[in-house]
Design a protein around this motif. Structure first.
Motif, short mmCIF file in Angstrom:
data_model
loop_
_atom_site.label_atom_id
_atom_site.label_comp_id
_atom_site.label_asym_id
_atom_site.label_seq_id
_atom_site.Cartn_x
_atom_site.Cartn_y
_atom_site.Cartn_z
N ARG A 202 0.83 -1.23 -0.09
CA ARG A 202 -0.04 -0.07 0.12
C ARG A 202 1.01 1.33 0.07
NH1 ARG A 202 -4.19 0.04 4.62
NH2 ARG A 202 -5.33 -1.59 3.19
N LEU A 203 1.98 1.16 0.84
CA LEU A 203 2.66 2.44 1.02
C LEU A 203 3.73 2.65 -0.50
CD1 LEU A 203 4.12 4.49 2.64
CD2 LEU A 203 5.84 2.72 3.50
N LEU A 204 3.94 1.60 -1.34
CA LEU A 204 4.57 1.79 -2.32
C LEU A 204 3.63 2.23 -3.33
CD1 LEU A 204 6.71 -1.62 -2.53
CD2 LEU A 204 7.80 0.90 -2.60
N ALA A 205 2.61 1.87 -3.45
CA ALA A 205 1.44 1.88 -4.52
C ALA A 205 1.32 3.47 -4.47
CB ALA A 205 0.27 1.24 -4.05
N LEU B 151 -2.59 6.39 -8.10
CA LEU B 151 -2.66 7.17 -7.04
C LEU B 151 -4.16 7.04 -6.49
CD1 LEU B 151 -0.52 10.34 -7.41
CD2 LEU B 151 -0.21 8.50 -5.82
N GLY B 152 -5.06 7.20 -7.44
CA GLY B 152 -6.62 7.06 -6.90
C GLY B 152 -6.90 5.87 -6.53
N ILE B 153 -6.54 4.65 -7.24
CA ILE B 153 -6.81 3.56 -7.03
C ILE B 153 -6.19 3.05 -5.57
CG2 ILE B 153 -6.54 0.73 -7.72
CD1 ILE B 153 -6.55 1.93 -10.48
N LEU C 280 -4.24 -3.68 -8.50
CA LEU C 280 -4.80 -2.82 -9.41
C LEU C 280 -4.00 -1.68 -9.49
CD1 LEU C 280 -8.66 -3.25 -9.24
CD2 LEU C 280 -7.12 -4.36 -10.88
N ALA C 281 -3.38 -1.04 -8.44
CA ALA C 281 -2.66 0.23 -8.41
C ALA C 281 -1.07 -0.47 -9.05
CB ALA C 281 -2.49 0.85 -7.05
N GLY C 282 -0.72 -1.52 -8.55
CA GLY C 282 0.59 -2.09 -9.06
C GLY C 282 0.47 -2.32 -10.61
N PHE C 283 -0.73 -2.74 -11.07
CA PHE C 283 -0.78 -3.08 -12.59
C PHE C 283 -0.96 -1.71 -13.36
CE2 PHE C 283 -2.52 -7.42 -11.47
CZ PHE C 283 -1.41 -7.86 -11.93
N ALA C 284 -1.70 -0.64 -12.62
CA ALA C 284 -1.58 0.55 -13.34
C ALA C 284 -0.17 1.36 -13.41
CB ALA C 284 -2.43 1.53 -12.57
N ILE C 285 0.75 1.10 -12.44
CA ILE C 285 1.90 1.60 -12.37
C ILE C 285 2.84 0.49 -13.56
CG2 ILE C 285 4.39 1.60 -11.12
CD1 ILE C 285 2.35 2.10 -8.59
N ILE C 286 2.61 -0.77 -13.61
CA ILE C 286 3.35 -1.39 -14.36
C ILE C 286 3.09 -0.65 -15.97
CG2 ILE C 286 3.53 -3.77 -15.44
CD1 ILE C 286 3.30 -4.84 -12.85
N THR C 287 1.60 -0.48 -16.13
CA THR C 287 1.23 0.04 -17.39
C THR C 287 2.03 1.27 -17.96
OG1 THR C 287 -1.12 -1.05 -17.14
CG2 THR C 287 -0.77 0.88 -18.66
N SER C 288 2.35 2.00 -16.93
CA SER C 288 2.82 3.37 -17.25
C SER C 288 4.32 3.02 -17.66
CB SER C 288 3.04 4.15 -15.90
OG SER C 288 3.76 5.46 -16.20
N ILE D 122 11.80 1.80 -13.32
CA ILE D 122 11.18 2.01 -11.80
C ILE D 122 9.95 1.69 -11.97
CG2 ILE D 122 10.65 3.74 -10.09
CD1 ILE D 122 12.74 5.58 -11.20
N SER D 123 9.09 2.12 -12.99
CA SER D 123 7.49 1.46 -12.65
C SER D 123 7.54 -0.23 -12.73
CB SER D 123 6.72 2.00 -13.87
OG SER D 123 6.70 3.46 -13.57
N CYS D 124 8.30 -0.77 -13.57
CA CYS D 124 7.93 -1.96 -14.09
C CYS D 124 8.57 -3.00 -12.64
CB CYS D 124 8.69 -2.60 -15.06
SG CYS D 124 7.53 -1.99 -16.66
N THR D 125 9.69 -2.31 -12.18
CA THR D 125 10.27 -3.21 -10.98
C THR D 125 9.04 -2.83 -9.69
OG1 THR D 125 11.75 -1.24 -10.57
CG2 THR D 125 12.48 -3.40 -11.65
N ALA D 126 8.92 -1.58 -9.56
CA ALA D 126 8.17 -1.22 -8.45
C ALA D 126 6.79 -1.79 -8.48
CB ALA D 126 8.04 0.18 -8.20
N GLY D 127 6.22 -1.73 -9.71
CA GLY D 127 4.91 -2.03 -9.87
C GLY D 127 4.85 -3.69 -9.64
N ALA D 128 5.78 -4.60 -10.27
CA ALA D 128 5.85 -5.96 -9.78
C ALA D 128 5.91 -6.32 -8.44
CB ALA D 128 7.06 -6.47 -10.69
#
Length: 150
Positions: free
Chosen positions: A8-11, A48-50, A66-74, A134-140
């Motif tokens: 949650r904190l990372l998201a 952020l919203g999710i 879902l927030a993680g998948f949005a980050i990976i999408t970016s 950053i997004s792909c590693t953090a999102g995963a």
């Protein structure tokens, strides 16, 4: 802190930090975003919203994932954009080509921001490339932590 708390904190922190960095680059260092840069920002706004929903609506793990998948999408959009900047493939927008002389005469005072030219790099990695990394590693990591159950 349990795995859900970390996720949650990372998201929240990852998209906030990446958007913050994008706005600092834009307003403090004069690097206006191109069209594809904006495409990378939209999933971070959504993340952020999710992620915020995970604090108020159960099951929190679903919202965090879902927030993680949005980050990976970016990140994937950033990877595509970086490939355009590095010349690995062509972009799919008009910002990857030079306008004709007729177009230049009709353009207002707005600057032409090219998608296929990296305005800034560090160690050969563009801002879009850093977003990808950053997004792909953090999102995963967020998705994995959200899926982990004690």
């Amino acid at each position: 802190m349990d795995s859900l708390g970390k996720a949650r904190l990372l998201a929240v922190l990852v998209p906030a930090a990446l958007l913050g960095g994008a706005y600092v680059a834009q307003y403090s260092f004069g690097l206006p975003p191109c069209e594809m840069c904006w495409w990378q920002r939209y999933p971070h706004f959504a993340a952020l919203g999710i992620a915020g929903l995970s604090f108020v609506i159960q099951p929190a793990r679903v919202w965090v994932a879902l927030a993680g998948f949005a980050i990976i999408t970016s990140g994937f959009i950033g990877g595509f954009h970086a490939g355009v900047e590095y010349g690995w493939w062509e972009g799919i927008t008009g910002c990857s080509t030079l306008p004709s002389s007729v177009d230049v005469m009709n353009v207002s005072a707005a600057p032409l921001i090219r998608c296929d030219v990296a305005p800034w790099t560090l160690f050969g990695v563009s801002l879009a490339g850093f977003n990808f990394l950053i997004s792909c590693t953090a999102g995963a990591a967020i998705v994995a932590l959200a899926a982990y159950r004690k």
